[in-house]
Design a protein around this motif. Structure first.
Motif, PDB file in Angstrom:
ATOM      1  N   MET A   1     -13.438   2.063   2.978  1.00  0.00           N
ATOM      2  CA  MET A   1     -12.251   1.859   2.135  1.00  0.00           C
ATOM      3  C   MET A   1     -11.117   1.296   2.982  1.00  0.00           C
ATOM      4  O   MET A   1     -10.750   1.868   4.008  1.00  0.00           O
ATOM      5  CB  MET A   1     -11.825   3.180   1.501  1.00  0.00           C
ATOM      6  CG  MET A   1     -10.466   3.179   0.811  1.00  0.00           C
ATOM      7  SD  MET A   1     -10.425   2.189  -0.694  1.00  0.00           S
ATOM      8  CE  MET A   1     -11.346   3.223  -1.821  1.00  0.00           C
ATOM      9  N   ASN A   2     -10.551   0.180   2.547  1.00  0.00           N
ATOM     10  CA  ASN A   2      -9.425  -0.433   3.247  1.00  0.00           C
ATOM     11  C   ASN A   2      -8.129   0.227   2.782  1.00  0.00           C
ATOM     12  O   ASN A   2      -7.953   0.517   1.601  1.00  0.00           O
ATOM     13  CB  ASN A   2      -9.382  -1.932   2.959  1.00  0.00           C
ATOM     14  CG  ASN A   2      -8.322  -2.652   3.769  1.00  0.00           C
ATOM     15  OD1 ASN A   2      -7.216  -2.848   3.311  1.00  0.00           O
ATOM     16  ND2 ASN A   2      -8.684  -3.045   4.985  1.00  0.00           N
ATOM     17  N   THR A   3      -7.238   0.480   3.732  1.00  0.00           N
ATOM     18  CA  THR A   3      -5.940   1.053   3.384  1.00  0.00           C
ATOM     19  C   THR A   3      -4.832   0.254   4.041  1.00  0.00           C
ATOM     20  O   THR A   3      -5.053  -0.443   5.045  1.00  0.00           O
ATOM     21  CB  THR A   3      -5.843   2.533   3.820  1.00  0.00           C
ATOM     22  OG1 THR A   3      -4.658   3.112   3.272  1.00  0.00           O
ATOM     23  CG2 THR A   3      -5.789   2.671   5.337  1.00  0.00           C
ATOM     24  N   VAL A  33      -2.704   7.449  -2.701  1.00  0.00           N
ATOM     25  CA  VAL A  33      -1.296   7.842  -2.766  1.00  0.00           C
ATOM     26  C   VAL A  33      -0.564   6.895  -3.706  1.00  0.00           C
ATOM     27  O   VAL A  33      -0.722   5.681  -3.623  1.00  0.00           O
ATOM     28  CB  VAL A  33      -0.635   7.810  -1.372  1.00  0.00           C
ATOM     29  CG1 VAL A  33       0.840   8.179  -1.470  1.00  0.00           C
ATOM     30  CG2 VAL A  33      -1.357   8.743  -0.410  1.00  0.00           C
ATOM     31  N   ILE A  34       0.232   7.449  -4.605  1.00  0.00           N
ATOM     32  CA  ILE A  34       1.014   6.624  -5.537  1.00  0.00           C
ATOM     33  C   ILE A  34       2.485   6.588  -5.124  1.00  0.00           C
ATOM     34  O   ILE A  34       3.097   5.522  -5.072  1.00  0.00           O
ATOM     35  CB  ILE A  34       0.888   7.143  -6.981  1.00  0.00           C
ATOM     36  CG1 ILE A  34      -0.580   7.147  -7.428  1.00  0.00           C
ATOM     37  CG2 ILE A  34       1.731   6.286  -7.920  1.00  0.00           C
ATOM     38  CD1 ILE A  34      -1.226   5.787  -7.506  1.00  0.00           C
ATOM     39  N   TYR A 112      -5.194   9.519   9.737  1.00  0.00           N
ATOM     40  CA  TYR A 112      -5.596   8.989   8.436  1.00  0.00           C
ATOM     41  C   TYR A 112      -4.943   9.706   7.257  1.00  0.00           C
ATOM     42  O   TYR A 112      -5.358   9.526   6.124  1.00  0.00           O
ATOM     43  CB  TYR A 112      -7.121   9.072   8.277  1.00  0.00           C
ATOM     44  CG  TYR A 112      -7.895   8.295   9.311  1.00  0.00           C
ATOM     45  CD1 TYR A 112      -7.645   6.941   9.532  1.00  0.00           C
ATOM     46  CD2 TYR A 112      -8.885   8.911  10.078  1.00  0.00           C
ATOM     47  CE1 TYR A 112      -8.345   6.225  10.482  1.00  0.00           C
ATOM     48  CE2 TYR A 112      -9.600   8.196  11.036  1.00  0.00           C
ATOM     49  CZ  TYR A 112      -9.325   6.860  11.234  1.00  0.00           C
ATOM     50  OH  TYR A 112     -10.027   6.143  12.174  1.00  0.00           O
ATOM     51  N   CYS A 113      -3.932  10.513   7.500  1.00  0.00           N
ATOM     52  CA  CYS A 113      -3.319  11.252   6.387  1.00  0.00           C
ATOM     53  C   CYS A 113      -1.798  11.289   6.499  1.00  0.00           C
ATOM     54  O   CYS A 113      -1.239  11.926   7.401  1.00  0.00           O
ATOM     55  CB  CYS A 113      -3.865  12.687   6.326  1.00  0.00           C
ATOM     56  SG  CYS A 113      -3.352  13.581   4.831  1.00  0.00           S
ATOM     57  N   GLY A 114      -1.155  10.588   5.597  1.00  0.00           N
ATOM     58  CA  GLY A 114       0.296  10.562   5.489  1.00  0.00           C
ATOM     59  C   GLY A 114       0.685   9.861   4.203  1.00  0.00           C
ATOM     60  O   GLY A 114      -0.127   9.151   3.596  1.00  0.00           O
ATOM     61  N   GLY A 115       1.910  10.039   3.764  1.00  0.00           N
ATOM     62  CA  GLY A 115       2.322   9.532   2.466  1.00  0.00           C
ATOM     63  C   GLY A 115       2.575   8.046   2.391  1.00  0.00           C
ATOM     64  O   GLY A 115       2.473   7.454   1.318  1.00  0.00           O
ATOM     65  N   ALA A 116       2.913   7.424   3.522  1.00  0.00           N
ATOM     66  CA  ALA A 116       3.231   5.989   3.514  1.00  0.00           C
ATOM     67  C   ALA A 116       1.953   5.173   3.650  1.00  0.00           C
ATOM     68  O   ALA A 116       1.749   4.446   4.619  1.00  0.00           O
ATOM     69  CB  ALA A 116       4.207   5.663   4.630  1.00  0.00           C
ATOM     70  N   ALA A 117       1.062   5.317   2.667  1.00  0.00           N
ATOM     71  CA  ALA A 117      -0.232   4.654   2.706  1.00  0.00           C
ATOM     72  C   ALA A 117      -0.761   4.476   1.294  1.00  0.00           C
ATOM     73  O   ALA A 117      -0.357   5.207   0.381  1.00  0.00           O
ATOM     74  CB  ALA A 117      -1.231   5.473   3.536  1.00  0.00           C
ATOM     75  N   THR A 118      -1.658   3.525   1.132  1.00  0.00           N
ATOM     76  CA  THR A 118      -2.285   3.342  -0.179  1.00  0.00           C
ATOM     77  C   THR A 118      -3.429   4.329  -0.383  1.00  0.00           C
ATOM     78  O   THR A 118      -3.580   4.915  -1.453  1.00  0.00           O
ATOM     79  CB  THR A 118      -2.794   1.900  -0.337  1.00  0.00           C
ATOM     80  OG1 THR A 118      -3.612   1.548   0.788  1.00  0.00           O
ATOM     81  CG2 THR A 118      -1.629   0.917  -0.442  1.00  0.00           C
ATOM     82  N   THR A 369       3.617   3.140  -3.032  1.00  0.00           N
ATOM     83  CA  THR A 369       2.833   2.553  -1.958  1.00  0.00           C
ATOM     84  C   THR A 369       1.995   1.340  -2.370  1.00  0.00           C
ATOM     85  O   THR A 369       1.621   0.534  -1.520  1.00  0.00           O
ATOM     86  CB  THR A 369       1.909   3.616  -1.334  1.00  0.00           C
ATOM     87  OG1 THR A 369       0.976   4.071  -2.320  1.00  0.00           O
ATOM     88  CG2 THR A 369       2.710   4.809  -0.830  1.00  0.00           C
ATOM     89  N   HIS A 370       1.684   1.183  -3.648  1.00  0.00           N
ATOM     90  CA  HIS A 370       0.886   0.047  -4.106  1.00  0.00           C
ATOM     91  C   HIS A 370       1.766  -1.073  -4.663  1.00  0.00           C
ATOM     92  O   HIS A 370       1.268  -1.989  -5.314  1.00  0.00           O
ATOM     93  CB  HIS A 370      -0.110   0.498  -5.176  1.00  0.00           C
ATOM     94  CG  HIS A 370      -1.165   1.429  -4.654  1.00  0.00           C
ATOM     95  ND1 HIS A 370      -2.440   1.020  -4.324  1.00  0.00           N
ATOM     96  CD2 HIS A 370      -1.123   2.756  -4.383  1.00  0.00           C
ATOM     97  CE1 HIS A 370      -3.141   2.052  -3.886  1.00  0.00           C
ATOM     98  NE2 HIS A 370      -2.364   3.124  -3.923  1.00  0.00           N
ATOM     99  N   VAL A 371       3.051  -0.971  -4.400  1.00  0.00           N
ATOM    100  CA  VAL A 371       4.020  -1.925  -4.948  1.00  0.00           C
ATOM    101  C   VAL A 371       4.668  -2.690  -3.807  1.00  0.00           C
ATOM    102  O   VAL A 371       4.916  -2.137  -2.728  1.00  0.00           O
ATOM    103  CB  VAL A 371       5.102  -1.182  -5.765  1.00  0.00           C
ATOM    104  CG1 VAL A 371       6.178  -2.150  -6.244  1.00  0.00           C
ATOM    105  CG2 VAL A 371       4.473  -0.435  -6.930  1.00  0.00           C
ATOM    106  N   GLU A 372       4.954  -3.957  -4.046  1.00  0.00           N
ATOM    107  CA  GLU A 372       5.768  -4.742  -3.102  1.00  0.00           C
ATOM    108  C   GLU A 372       7.124  -4.966  -3.755  1.00  0.00           C
ATOM    109  O   GLU A 372       7.229  -5.664  -4.767  1.00  0.00           O
ATOM    110  CB  GLU A 372       5.094  -6.068  -2.756  1.00  0.00           C
ATOM    111  CG  GLU A 372       5.886  -6.860  -1.711  1.00  0.00           C
ATOM    112  CD  GLU A 372       5.127  -8.057  -1.162  1.00  0.00           C
ATOM    113  OE1 GLU A 372       5.789  -8.979  -0.660  1.00  0.00           O
ATOM    114  OE2 GLU A 372       3.885  -8.060  -1.252  1.00  0.00           O
ATOM    115  N   LEU A 373       8.146  -4.359  -3.188  1.00  0.00           N
ATOM    116  CA  LEU A 373       9.486  -4.393  -3.780  1.00  0.00           C
ATOM    117  C   LEU A 373      10.499  -4.062  -2.695  1.00  0.00           C
ATOM    118  O   LEU A 373      10.302  -3.113  -1.928  1.00  0.00           O
ATOM    119  CB  LEU A 373       9.580  -3.367  -4.911  1.00  0.00           C
ATOM    120  CG  LEU A 373      10.743  -3.494  -5.891  1.00  0.00           C
ATOM    121  CD1 LEU A 373      10.495  -4.652  -6.853  1.00  0.00           C
ATOM    122  CD2 LEU A 373      10.895  -2.191  -6.686  1.00  0.00           C
TER     123      LEU A 373
END
Length: 427
Positions: A1-3, A33-34, A112-118, A369-373
């Motif tokens: 899985m790519n992140t 992560v959303i 591999y575990c933190g909130g700033a990730a997809t 995290t899945h948004v570019e803004l």
């Protein structure tokens, strides 16, 4: 899985990178992560690098994913946990896992575990410590705010008061007592005041101080004096900057008795010392704001400690029960932490926002995290719509502006839904 993730390599060295996650083991969980809200603690970790107690010494060679206030959904469950969790479940994490006494924590310590990730891999110890919690709220951002709210709840529970002559500590704030929240118009102070009024153990007098009129005005809009009165709380917002003797003035609200509970929300010597001077007999000062200076200190009146039983406590984060309480209060809509959020951005904005957090005005910065803004203030959505008129981004900002205004100028579930639809996030 790519992140895609923002990783810490050292002091003020954050990098957004894409890399492959390994296959999970039977004891791990793969998660999407959303949302992740940026905490001042993440800035402290970024500014201190390996000098931070929770950041590994070899972070330069093995970078960690930052962010610990995150919410998302489970993608794949290792065999060991298949009877407790399933793909599609929404979750939040209590990052203070305290596994076997270790300070290791998601958002500070894990590769591999933190909130700033997809996508992330949740390590086995999180589940072993019962720190992966189910979440059933109507918006992911509420789940992200469960962690900072749990810190606030933990602070309340950590306060204590004594019974003369019997050597018993009664835990918690004094119900129906006098409470002050100093430097309390920031995001955490706002949550503290909300919980004071709506958490079920309310004071009779609540004073929130700050030295910024704009911040106090916003606080007064979010938690009104009239709302507090419904719960029997006499609420006052006070700017102490131009008061000649703020201690004497604040004590006058208590007829000279002082305050049973004082929360200090800024690591400033003068604020700590003001808090000490405000304490009533058996008063408890809760030093909530964590300093970056390891030698930070302030004067404390030990005459009053001896003869007046005044005392001090400090907490760093909440526990799992505190987070469960926060989630329950939000799901029942008894508290509304939306007022903590003043800015929205995508993962592309996370590193810069974290490194410059003390310089950016406003309260909580929320990252999807899945948004570019770009990082954008909620109050500036209308302006951003005009600047991007005629584009899909302009239409997005216009809709967000409308939805947030309908919600009282607050970020809301409807705005989150519109943003995730724009980014084509399967949430």
């Amino acid at each position: 899985m790519n992140t895609k993730a923002v990783r810490l390599y050292g002091q003020m060295d954050l990098r957004m990178e894409e890399f492959e996650l390994p296959e999970i083991t039977d004891g791990e969980i793969l998660a999407c992560v959303i949302s992740d809200s940026i905490c001042m603690s993440s800035y402290k970790a970024a500014s201190q690098g390996s000098n931070h107690k929770r950041v590994p010494d070899d972070v330069a060679e093995n970078p960690v994913i930052i962010g610990h206030e995150f919410c998302g959904k489970i993608v794949k469950v290792g065999a060991k946990w298949a009877d407790q969790f399933k793909a599609g479940d929404k979750f939040v994490i209590q990052p203070a896992i305290n596994y076997k006494g270790s300070l290791a924590s998601p958002g500070y310590s894990y590769k591999y575990c933190g909130g700033a990730a997809t996508y992330v891999i949740i390590p086995e110890e999180v589940m072993l410590c019962n720190c992966l919690l189910p979440y059933d709220g109507d918006a992911y951002f509420y789940g992200s705010l469960a962690e900072p709210m749990s810190c606030i709840v933990g602070g309340y529970h950590a306060n204590y008061h004594t019974r003369p002559g019997v050597y018993v500590h009664d835990m918690g704030v004094v119900e129906g007592g006098n409470m002050a929240i100093l430097a309390g118009a920031g995001p955490m102070g706002l949550g503290c005041a909300d919980y004071a009024v709506h958490g079920g153990r309310a004071p009779k007098l609540l004073i929130v101080t700050d030295i910024d009129d704009a911040r106090l005005a916003r606080a007064a809009e979010l938690l009104t004096v009239e709302e507090a009165k419904k719960y029997g709380v006499d609420l006052h917002y006070i700017n102490t900057a131009n008061i000649e003797n703020p201690v004497e003035y604040l004590r006058s609200f208590t007829d000279g008795e002082g305050f049973n509970d004082v929360f200090v929300y800024a690591p400033v010597q003068s604020v700590v010392e003001m808090g000490d001077a405000l304490l009533a007999r058996d008063g408890c000062l809760n030093f909530f704001a964590g300093p970056t200076n390891t030698a930070f200190s302030a004067m404390f009146n030990f005459y009053n400690v001896h003869y007046g039983a005044t005392h001090i406590v400090g907490t760093s984060g909440g526990n799992t029960d505190d987070m469960k309480e926060s989630i329950a209060l939000m799901e029942k809509k008894l508290i509304n932490p939306s007022g903590m959020i003043t800015h929205i951005g995508g993962l592309n904005a996370c590193a810069e926002a974290t490194l410059n957090l003390p310089k950016i005005k406003g309260a909580k910065k929320l990252i999807y995290t899945h948004v570019e803004l770009p990082l954008t203030a909620v109050e500036d959505f209308g302006k951003a719509a005009e600047e991007n008129a005629g584009t899909d981004l302009g239409a997005l900002y216009a809709d967000l502006d409308k939805l947030c205004k309908e919600a009282g100028n607050l970020w809301c579930a409807a705005a989150e839904k519109r943003l995730l639809e724009y980014a084509k996030v399967d949430a």
